[in-house]
Scaffold this motif. Structure first.
Motif, PDB file in Angstrom:
ATOM      1  N   THR A  95       0.827  -1.205   0.000  1.00 21.81           N
ATOM      2  CA  THR A  95       0.000   0.000   0.000  1.00 21.81           C
ATOM      3  C   THR A  95       0.865   1.261   0.000  1.00 21.81           C
ATOM      4  O   THR A  95       0.587   2.218  -0.742  1.00 21.81           O
ATOM      5  CB  THR A  95      -0.944  -0.029   1.223  1.00 21.81           C
ATOM      6  OG1 THR A  95      -1.765  -1.204   1.120  1.00 21.81           O
ATOM      7  CG2 THR A  95      -1.825   1.194   1.280  1.00 21.81           C
ATOM      8  N   ALA A 104       2.408   1.683  -3.415  1.00 23.32           N
ATOM      9  CA  ALA A 104       1.369   2.041  -4.394  1.00 23.32           C
ATOM     10  C   ALA A 104       1.000   3.520  -4.263  1.00 23.32           C
ATOM     11  O   ALA A 104       0.824   4.219  -5.271  1.00 23.32           O
ATOM     12  CB  ALA A 104       0.141   1.161  -4.195  1.00 23.32           C
ATOM     13  N   LEU A 105       0.914   4.012  -3.035  1.00 25.15           N
ATOM     14  CA  LEU A 105       0.555   5.433  -2.855  1.00 25.15           C
ATOM     15  C   LEU A 105       1.696   6.345  -3.291  1.00 25.15           C
ATOM     16  O   LEU A 105       1.448   7.405  -3.877  1.00 25.15           O
ATOM     17  CB  LEU A 105       0.158   5.719  -1.401  1.00 25.15           C
ATOM     18  CG  LEU A 105      -0.349   7.146  -1.169  1.00 25.15           C
ATOM     19  CD1 LEU A 105      -1.600   7.456  -2.002  1.00 25.15           C
ATOM     20  CD2 LEU A 105      -0.648   7.405   0.318  1.00 25.15           C
ATOM     21  N   THR A 116       1.495   6.490  -6.999  1.00 21.45           N
ATOM     22  CA  THR A 116       0.309   7.265  -7.381  1.00 21.45           C
ATOM     23  C   THR A 116       0.558   8.766  -7.255  1.00 21.45           C
ATOM     24  O   THR A 116       0.307   9.540  -8.189  1.00 21.45           O
ATOM     25  CB  THR A 116      -0.884   6.891  -6.455  1.00 21.45           C
ATOM     26  OG1 THR A 116      -1.156   5.511  -6.608  1.00 21.45           O
ATOM     27  CG2 THR A 116      -2.122   7.704  -6.786  1.00 21.45           C
ATOM     28  N   VAL A 132      -6.557   4.595  -8.959  1.00 23.73           N
ATOM     29  CA  VAL A 132      -6.137   3.548  -8.036  1.00 23.73           C
ATOM     30  C   VAL A 132      -7.329   2.631  -7.802  1.00 23.73           C
ATOM     31  O   VAL A 132      -8.419   3.090  -7.463  1.00 23.73           O
ATOM     32  CB  VAL A 132      -5.706   4.129  -6.661  1.00 23.73           C
ATOM     33  CG1 VAL A 132      -5.220   3.008  -5.745  1.00 23.73           C
ATOM     34  CG2 VAL A 132      -4.635   5.179  -6.830  1.00 23.73           C
ATOM     35  N   ASP A 188      -8.440   0.271  -5.243  1.00 15.59           N
ATOM     36  CA  ASP A 188      -8.070  -0.052  -3.868  1.00 15.59           C
ATOM     37  C   ASP A 188      -8.716  -1.381  -3.477  1.00 15.59           C
ATOM     38  O   ASP A 188      -9.859  -1.424  -3.051  1.00 15.59           O
ATOM     39  CB  ASP A 188      -8.528   1.075  -2.929  1.00 15.59           C
ATOM     40  CG  ASP A 188      -8.108   0.806  -1.491  1.00 15.59           C
ATOM     41  OD1 ASP A 188      -7.426  -0.213  -1.249  1.00 15.59           O
ATOM     42  OD2 ASP A 188      -8.462   1.618  -0.615  1.00 15.59           O
ATOM     43  N   ILE A 200      -5.707   3.561   1.102  1.00  9.37           N
ATOM     44  CA  ILE A 200      -5.607   4.596   0.052  1.00  9.37           C
ATOM     45  C   ILE A 200      -6.939   5.335  -0.082  1.00  9.37           C
ATOM     46  O   ILE A 200      -6.963   6.545  -0.295  1.00  9.37           O
ATOM     47  CB  ILE A 200      -5.102   3.993  -1.279  1.00  9.37           C
ATOM     48  CG1 ILE A 200      -3.659   3.469  -1.068  1.00  9.37           C
ATOM     49  CG2 ILE A 200      -5.164   5.013  -2.417  1.00  9.37           C
ATOM     50  CD1 ILE A 200      -2.953   2.947  -2.291  1.00  9.37           C
ATOM     51  N   ILE A 213     -10.035   7.254  -7.109  1.00 12.26           N
ATOM     52  CA  ILE A 213      -9.896   6.024  -6.321  1.00 12.26           C
ATOM     53  C   ILE A 213     -11.182   5.203  -6.426  1.00 12.26           C
ATOM     54  O   ILE A 213     -12.271   5.725  -6.220  1.00 12.26           O
ATOM     55  CB  ILE A 213      -9.598   6.362  -4.840  1.00 12.26           C
ATOM     56  CG1 ILE A 213      -8.304   7.187  -4.744  1.00 12.26           C
ATOM     57  CG2 ILE A 213      -9.465   5.076  -4.013  1.00 12.26           C
ATOM     58  CD1 ILE A 213      -8.037   7.780  -3.379  1.00 12.26           C
ATOM     59  N   ILE A 265      -3.346   1.833 -11.060  1.00 11.87           N
ATOM     60  CA  ILE A 265      -2.536   1.226 -10.006  1.00 11.87           C
ATOM     61  C   ILE A 265      -3.452   0.395  -9.124  1.00 11.87           C
ATOM     62  O   ILE A 265      -4.491   0.886  -8.667  1.00 11.87           O
ATOM     63  CB  ILE A 265      -1.818   2.328  -9.207  1.00 11.87           C
ATOM     64  CG1 ILE A 265      -0.800   2.971 -10.159  1.00 11.87           C
ATOM     65  CG2 ILE A 265      -1.140   1.762  -7.961  1.00 11.87           C
ATOM     66  CD1 ILE A 265      -0.159   4.191  -9.668  1.00 11.87           C
ATOM     67  N   ASP A 269      -3.824  -1.776  -5.754  1.00 13.45           N
ATOM     68  CA  ASP A 269      -3.268  -2.140  -4.446  1.00 13.45           C
ATOM     69  C   ASP A 269      -4.003  -3.380  -3.948  1.00 13.45           C
ATOM     70  O   ASP A 269      -5.184  -3.317  -3.628  1.00 13.45           O
ATOM     71  CB  ASP A 269      -3.439  -0.985  -3.447  1.00 13.45           C
ATOM     72  CG  ASP A 269      -2.852  -1.338  -2.086  1.00 13.45           C
ATOM     73  OD1 ASP A 269      -1.928  -2.177  -2.038  1.00 13.45           O
ATOM     74  OD2 ASP A 269      -3.317  -0.773  -1.068  1.00 13.45           O
TER      75      ASP A 269
END
Ligand code: ATP
Ligand code: MG
Length: 228
Positions: free
Chosen positions: A16, A19-20, A23, A35, A37, A44, A59, A83, A85
């Motif tokens: 996580t 990934a953030l 991002t 993203v 999530d 996220i 998101i 992306i 996560d």
């Protein structure tokens, strides 16, 4: 547009966080990022509710193993980078997301010798390659490494992985308070207050190097036409 999935069934490997970082750095460069999530803890998504989320970050929080493929496909149409996560287990959702990815990033804690989760992810990846009849690019990133020294243990882990023919990022993700603070304060590393958070500049440099390497790996993987 390219899909980057963060996977390692070992909990707490740094999926996580990495990934953030990817991002926010892509967003700071001006890219439209979605993203997905799929982490049950929804870190996220919670970050996204704090002030300072770049407008070019979207998101998607409510995915299940049945909807993840459609969610990734829809996001691919709308944004420059997708992306994903993933949760810290080996589930059908994880396999589905790996099957859709242009690049699978496998974070492994550099401080621990436990790379079993990484090996499990590689097995999942190989199975997905067979099922989808295509190569899936991946790379391991060592996370939470010490800022002070490149320790012998870390070099040993890196060498063991390389000797085993495992793809590895040259940039490890360092253990930084700024990376934890990002989840508490929201926004981007660039938006953190250097008076409140230590070594923000070094954290930014590390996150940018990692992001640069992700883009090179996507290009090498043949997702070049997808990378803006
Ligand atoms: N580079 C880093 N610097 C500082 N703290 C980190 C870093 N990477 C991870 N952490 C911390 O380690 C813990 C686990 O990290 P993270 O949540 O990113 O792992 P994960 O692989 O997503 O875990 P899970 O499998 O539970 O989803 C968190 O408390 C996070 O703040
Ligand atoms: Mg997570």
């Amino acid at each position: 547009m390219p899909v980057v999935a963060f996977a390692n069934p070992k909990g707490g490997a740094g999926k996580t966080t990495s990934a953030l970082l990817l991002t926010t750095e892509l967003a700071v460069k001006g890219a439209a990022v979605t993203v997905i999530d799929a982490d049950p803890e929804r870190w996220i998504s919670q970050w996204g509710k704090l002030p300072g989320k770049p407008e070019n970050v979207t998101i998607i929080s409510d995915v299940t193993e049945d909807t993840v493929i459609d969610a990734i496909e829809a996001a691919e149409r709308d944004s420059q980078f997708v992306i994903v996560d993933l949760e810290g287990t080996a589930s059908l959702m994880v396999s589905n997301a790996i099957g859709m990815a242009d690049l699978v990033i496998i974070p492994i804690q550099g401080s621990s010798m436990d790379a079993r989760g990484g090996a499990k992810t590689l097995r999942l990846l190989r199975n997905q390659e067979k099922m989808t009849r295509r190569k899936i690019a991946y790379s391991v990133v060592l996370t939470r490494t010490s800022a002070a020294v490149t320790s012998r243990a870390l070099r040993d882990v890196a060498n063991q992985l390389r000797d085993g023919g495992v793809e590895l990022f040259s940039t490890p993700i360092v253990d930084r308070a700024a990376y934890r603070d990002l989840f508490a304060f929201g926004g981007t590393l660039e938006g953190l207050n250097p008076a409140q958070v230590s070594n923000v500049d070094k954290a930014i440099q590390n996150a940018r190097e990692f992001t640069g390497e992700v883009i090179s790996k996507l290009k090498a993987a043949g997702a070049a036409r997808k990378v803006a």
